[in-house]
Design an enzyme around this catalytic site. Structure first.
Site, PDB file in Angstrom:
ATOM      1  N   GLY A  56      45.528  39.792  43.511  1.00 20.25           N
ATOM      2  CA  GLY A  56      44.978  39.504  42.191  1.00 20.25           C
ATOM      3  C   GLY A  56      45.135  38.026  41.882  1.00 20.25           C
ATOM      4  O   GLY A  56      45.036  37.179  42.770  1.00 20.25           O
ATOM      5  N   CYS A  57      45.379  37.693  40.631  1.00 22.37           N
ATOM      6  CA  CYS A  57      45.566  36.292  40.239  1.00 22.37           C
ATOM      7  C   CYS A  57      46.641  35.644  41.097  1.00 22.37           C
ATOM      8  O   CYS A  57      47.759  36.147  41.198  1.00 22.37           O
ATOM      9  CB  CYS A  57      45.947  36.214  38.763  1.00 22.37           C
ATOM     10  SG  CYS A  57      46.299  34.532  38.197  1.00 22.37           S
TER      11      CYS A  57
END
Length: 216
Positions: A56-57
């Site tokens: 993800g991020c």
């Protein structure tokens, strides 16, 4: 309709033909790691290994790994897509095909690949497809890009072991982690390198499933 079309573009992988073209020039990045002062691009000491992990991020994921004993240096960037030398803005459109990833340079004499994969699977939710929590888009997909055949095989075995653990825990979802050999890694902009060291109160979206990944 506009919002639906925008979301669809962000969550659907482009083809090589439809992806943004990018550019020949690489993005400017600092020479050294903001936290430990080691070279981001190398050269690295003999005996170290490299793997690329998408959770993800990449802000929170990078911090997770630079704090891990045995990890020599980290950097964030983009991999798994088509656009050459993409910018952050371009990747967030979903039209580059890239995932946000952390380049993890580690000493296998201190931390094994199994140890890194255990952290990887436990500290995010690898069953969410083209998103991670509130972050939606192909760029936030779960991914492992290997630099050796041995890494590739270990990653596949770890995925299968964690899938069994999820099933036994009643999680009810299949792992969607993309696993394959690294083709090209593009460093992200200076602003994103070691972001949470520069901005300690910044966003971190890491959330695991609560299920343990018991791999040897």
């Amino acid at each position: 309709m506009f919002l639906f079309d925008t979301l669809s573009k962000k969550t659907t992988m482009p083809t090589e033909e439809t992806a943004l073209p990018g550019r020949e020039e690489a993005l400017a990045v600092p020479e050294t790691h903001f936290v430990n002062g080691r070279p981001l691009k190398g050269p690295y000491p003999d005996g170290l290994e490299i793997i690329y992990l998408g959770m993800g991020c990449f802000w929170g994921a990078e911090r997770l790994f630079w704090k891990t004993p045995g990890v020599w240096v980290t950097a964030v960037g983009y991999a798994g897509g088509f656009t050459r030398n993409p910018t952050y803005h371009e990747t967030t459109t979903g039209q580059t095909g890239h995932a946000e990833v952390v380049k993890v340079v580690y000493d296998p004499a201190v931390i094994s690949l199994s140890g890194l994969l255990k952290i990887f699977f436990e500290e995010h939710d690898p069953t969410q497809g083209m998103r991670q929590g509130n972050d939606v888009g192909t760029t936030y997909r779960s991914a492992i890009y290997a630099t050796t055949e041995g890494q590739l095989q270990q990653a596949q075995k770890a995925r299968d072991a964690f899938q069994q653990a999820l099933d036994e825990a009643g999680h009810g979802h299949a792992i969607t982690t993309e696993i394959g050999p690294l083709e090209t890694f593009y460093y992200a902009e200076d602003y994103h390198q070691q972001y949470l060291a520069k901005n300690p109160g910044g966003y971190c979206g890491l959330r695991g499933t609560g299920v343990s990944c018991n791999i040897g």
